[in-house]
Scaffold this active site. Sequence first.
Site, short mmCIF file in Angstrom:
data_model
loop_
_atom_site.label_atom_id
_atom_site.label_comp_id
_atom_site.label_asym_id
_atom_site.label_seq_id
_atom_site.Cartn_x
_atom_site.Cartn_y
_atom_site.Cartn_z
N ASP A 116 -0.79 1.89 2.85
CA ASP A 116 0.01 -0.11 3.07
C ASP A 116 1.11 -0.47 3.65
O ASP A 116 1.25 -1.94 3.82
CB ASP A 116 -0.67 -0.44 1.66
CG ASP A 116 -2.11 -0.61 0.87
OD1 ASP A 116 -2.71 -0.73 1.29
OD2 ASP A 116 -2.09 -0.60 0.11
N ASP B 202 0.13 -1.62 -2.20
CA ASP B 202 0.87 -1.22 -3.53
C ASP B 202 1.02 0.72 -2.67
O ASP B 202 1.46 1.18 -3.79
CB ASP B 202 0.19 -0.67 -4.50
CG ASP B 202 -1.56 -0.88 -4.73
OD1 ASP B 202 -1.68 -0.16 -3.52
OD2 ASP B 202 -1.67 -1.03 -5.67
N ASP C 41 -4.64 -8.42 -2.74
CA ASP C 41 -5.25 -7.22 -3.44
C ASP C 41 -5.69 -8.09 -4.44
O ASP C 41 -5.56 -9.65 -5.20
CB ASP C 41 -4.55 -6.39 -3.68
CG ASP C 41 -5.93 -5.10 -4.44
OD1 ASP C 41 -6.63 -5.09 -3.87
OD2 ASP C 41 -4.79 -4.19 -5.14
#
Length: 579
Positions: free
Chosen positions: A325, A321, A14
């Site tokens: 996900d 997170d 990310d």
Amino acid sequence: AVETLGSTTVICSDKTGTLTENQMTVTALVVGATRFDVTGIGYAAVGAIVHDGAPVDLIGGSPVREALLAGALCNDARLVETPAGVSIEGDPTEAALLVAARKAGLDDAALASQPRLDVVPFESQHMYMASLHRSDDGGVVYVKGSSEALLQRCVERIAEDGTRRAIDVATARATVEDLAASGLRVLCLARRSAPTGGRISHDDLRDLTLLGFVGMIDPPRPEAGRAVVACRRAGIQVKMITGDHAVTAAAIADALGLDGARTPDGRLRAVTGQELARLSIEELARTAVDVAVFARVAPEQKLRIVEALQRAGHIVAMTGDGVNDAPALKKADIGVAMGKAGTDVARSAAAMVLTDDNFATIQAAVEEGRGVYDNLVKFITWTLPTNGGEALVLLAAIVVGAQLPVLPVQLLWINLTTTVVLGITLVFEPKEPGLMDRPPRRVSAPLLDRTLLVRVLVVSALMATAAFGFFELAQSQGLAIEQCRTITVNTIVVIEVAYLFGCRSLRHPLWRIGLFTNKWVWLGATAMLATQLAFTYAPIMNRLFHTAPLPLLWWVYATLAGAAILAVTELKKALGRRA
């Protein structure tokens, strides 16, 4: 997980908070065709709204003021004054909007005059949030979100002079592109009058009036840039998967040093979630390998990217997170959850948790994984010749019809003491120089390759030859059988001590890694030799293990044998490096 870390070929990370600081600061505001700058950094409300270097007069009906008001009211974050300064509760992006509003004089009292009546919370599939507020004219709905989600819902815009005009979507998108190209995260702000009934839903968020765009910077972590370079040097691809605008993501990725397919003008190519949705399985596989930046990606598309990379033969580490996900984290060869911003679901689905949410820690973990795996192989390479040498000594005695050179209780002594006192010291071996300059280890590669297997066989044969040879020599000189067996045991142990130093690195000569960089090896060797002296000369050990004291000469023979085997292993490493 350790083995997988050492074999990782792709890290999908990310952007926000992992590759960047996650300390958002609003630096630009565009209303109509005019860009305003916001001075000051951080979460302290120190700064101003300026245009051409002069502060802007934010009167009650100012379009700039209303745009900042929209960002502050359509917001779930809080700024908390502490003795150490201002801290935030909630999302850093929303906190940055509150700080910008405070710089415009919109404090908590001003915001409280328009209390929230209802809300449409942010959801990743919609990419916007809306809130209904009481106002002097009956009520107002403020909306903030991505330009892709909101511009298509806007029918008009407010100009910098406060007039309303028909929206030109192409011009608005060009404004977003300009802001994003400089690495800014861009949010769209809009409004509409309140619907009847005092409630709002997704269906009410149409016919909006565009208030403006907010551009905020989230600077890259300096250590993340260095970690990306280290990963590339180690043969590991780094891919950014983010919900941000494609141009913003590409600009940040370029600044961090990510490498991938580029556009004709030389910029990193960013593929959006919409583009991914249109790709076939074959096209997705090629794109996942070639492209380094994926923007506006939905959580479920992370799973598709992981699967595509795995089909291409990559070992994938994936960060995440959120609750959504979890499937991608579970599917990845190693899932990496955020310890600070991550949900419990994400942490449960992952194999590794980053306590600091920092990409540099992933790179450090990969390096640590390679080091741990190296030490595991070193231990196995060291311990196998012990068993091989013992087996060959016994086999030789059986073949020639001689007495057993070692008794079962003596074999037990060797295996227990050397494993604990000597073998464990290899766990503390520092990481070797150039560890992150090697390509990732193939998952299909055996634990011991052909070179190491040959090494194990050679050392086993040399150890057995020395031990059995000294046993026969001692017998020919008329020594008691207890002494002959003690000589055999001591020869095996001394060779193991010498060979331990040769196993501190399976690639580099001993002088290159440093003779004293692992003090535990020296402590282990000293403790083992002290224990062996007790094994040889202590009366109680003589009774328990059927040993007997030896003349000094036999220790010299054992030492020479150990030195010879260490020389052979070091010579083989040197010849292997030249080849």
